[in-house]
Design a protein around this motif. Structure first.
Motif, PDB file in Angstrom:
ATOM      1  N   ARG A   6      -9.368 -23.865  19.559  1.00  9.98           N
ATOM      2  CA  ARG A   6      -8.883 -22.784  20.412  1.00  9.98           C
ATOM      3  C   ARG A   6      -9.726 -21.538  20.181  1.00  9.98           C
ATOM      4  O   ARG A   6      -9.768 -21.018  19.072  1.00  9.98           O
ATOM      5  CB  ARG A   6      -7.411 -22.477  20.108  1.00  9.98           C
ATOM      6  N   TYR A   7     -10.376 -21.069  21.243  1.00  6.76           N
ATOM      7  CA  TYR A   7     -11.221 -19.884  21.102  1.00  6.76           C
ATOM      8  C   TYR A   7     -11.113 -18.974  22.315  1.00  6.76           C
ATOM      9  O   TYR A   7     -11.936 -18.077  22.507  1.00  6.76           O
ATOM     10  CB  TYR A   7     -12.681 -20.304  20.857  1.00  6.76           C
ATOM     11  N   GLY A   8     -10.095 -19.214  23.145  1.00  6.56           N
ATOM     12  CA  GLY A   8      -9.828 -18.309  24.259  1.00  6.56           C
ATOM     13  C   GLY A   8     -10.576 -18.613  25.533  1.00  6.56           C
ATOM     14  O   GLY A   8     -10.566 -17.799  26.463  1.00  6.56           O
ATOM     15  N   MET A  28      -3.639 -27.631  16.973  1.00  7.90           N
ATOM     16  CA  MET A  28      -4.566 -26.579  17.368  1.00  7.90           C
ATOM     17  C   MET A  28      -5.378 -26.072  16.180  1.00  7.90           C
ATOM     18  O   MET A  28      -4.872 -25.947  15.073  1.00  7.90           O
ATOM     19  CB  MET A  28      -3.802 -25.401  17.998  1.00  7.90           C
ATOM     20  N   TYR A  30      -7.467 -22.854  14.938  1.00  2.00           N
ATOM     21  CA  TYR A  30      -7.784 -21.440  15.110  1.00  2.00           C
ATOM     22  C   TYR A  30      -8.685 -20.918  13.991  1.00  2.00           C
ATOM     23  O   TYR A  30      -9.397 -19.933  14.178  1.00  2.00           O
ATOM     24  CB  TYR A  30      -6.499 -20.602  15.127  1.00  2.00           C
ATOM     25  N   THR A  31      -8.608 -21.554  12.821  1.00  2.00           N
ATOM     26  CA  THR A  31      -9.321 -21.066  11.634  1.00  2.00           C
ATOM     27  C   THR A  31     -10.075 -22.216  10.954  1.00  2.00           C
ATOM     28  O   THR A  31      -9.830 -23.392  11.260  1.00  2.00           O
ATOM     29  CB  THR A  31      -8.333 -20.478  10.612  1.00  2.00           C
ATOM     30  N   ASP A  34      -7.849 -24.746   9.414  1.00  2.00           N
ATOM     31  CA  ASP A  34      -7.237 -25.685  10.363  1.00  2.00           C
ATOM     32  C   ASP A  34      -8.113 -26.921  10.577  1.00  2.00           C
ATOM     33  O   ASP A  34      -7.605 -28.018  10.825  1.00  2.00           O
ATOM     34  CB  ASP A  34      -6.999 -25.017  11.723  1.00  2.00           C
ATOM     35  N   LYS A  55     -16.991 -15.850  22.666  1.00  2.00           N
ATOM     36  CA  LYS A  55     -15.637 -15.999  22.130  1.00  2.00           C
ATOM     37  C   LYS A  55     -15.624 -16.963  20.950  1.00  2.00           C
ATOM     38  O   LYS A  55     -14.920 -16.734  19.959  1.00  2.00           O
ATOM     39  CB  LYS A  55     -14.686 -16.491  23.234  1.00  2.00           C
ATOM     40  N   THR A  59     -14.718 -16.249  16.657  1.00  2.00           N
ATOM     41  CA  THR A  59     -13.728 -16.936  15.807  1.00  2.00           C
ATOM     42  C   THR A  59     -14.249 -17.149  14.388  1.00  2.00           C
ATOM     43  O   THR A  59     -13.468 -17.421  13.466  1.00  2.00           O
ATOM     44  CB  THR A  59     -13.372 -18.328  16.359  1.00  2.00           C
TER      45      THR A  59
END
Length: 196
Positions: A6-8, A28, A30-31, A34, A55, A59
């Motif tokens: 997930r990076y928008g 998901m 995000y980091t 993760d 984007k 991250t």
């Protein structure tokens, strides 16, 4: 289990709905932490490749993604992110494939963006396309394409020109079409990926 990065820049509703129908578990990402929770990854993407790359860089995940050794699938703009450079935004990408993403010229017969169903022809044996007939139809929505390169093209499509509809190098895969919107064979491809 699949980790969706997930990076928008990815509309993931259709993708998660397809995985739900298949009974494939996912979560998901995000980091960096993760990433360690999953055994394969999907990089979704819609919209502008240059903006999507910015984007993704924001991250902080780029170095970790480039170092991944587990199966990783880029979808649409997510596949274009795997290339060296995109004309869209004149942006450097992840450079996992020495390939370029360029804009369709278009003509009276071929509208841009390329939107709709096109036949996809496998060029190499690979579990990603197992039990998917040669020349099956998949759904595309894009104005930019990855230039054909025999070394890395897993499957090809003709629209204005012959281009890479799917690419493969080591543990990295990409598809320009949207398997999550491509009916039976699209879901088959996602199921295949979940077992690679």
């Amino acid at each position: 289990m699949i980790g969706i990065i997930r990076y928008g820049a990815g509309n993931i509703f259709s993708l998660t709905a397809a995985l739900d129908r298949l009974g494939v578990e996912y979560g998901m990402v995000y980091t960096e932490a993760d990433l360690d929770k999953y055994d394969r990854y999907i990089i979704p993407g819609v919209g502008h490749a240059g903006a999507a790359m910015k984007k993704l860089q924001d991250t902080g995940l780029v170095p970790k993604i480039k170092a991944l050794n587990k199966p990783t699938l880029g979808i649409c703009v997510g596949m274009q992110l795997l290339t060296a450079h995109s004309e869209e935004g004149d942006a450097d990408m992840l450079n996992l494939f020495p390939m370029k993403t360029v804009k369709f010229a278009g003509d009276t017969e071929h509208k841009v963006p390329h939107t709709g169903w096109n036949r996809v022809f496998s060029e190499k044996e690979n579990p990603l396309f197992e039990n998917i007939p040669h020349g099956s139809h998949f759904y595309f929505v894009h104005s930019y394409f990855i230039e054909y390169d025999n070394d890395f093209t897993l499957a090809a499509t003709d629209y204005c020109t012959k281009f890479s509809a799917s690419i493969w190098r080591d543990n990295f895969y990409g598809v320009q079409f949207h398997p999550e919107k491509s009916g039976e064979y699209g879901e088959k491809l996602l199921a295949n990926f979940s077992k690679i």
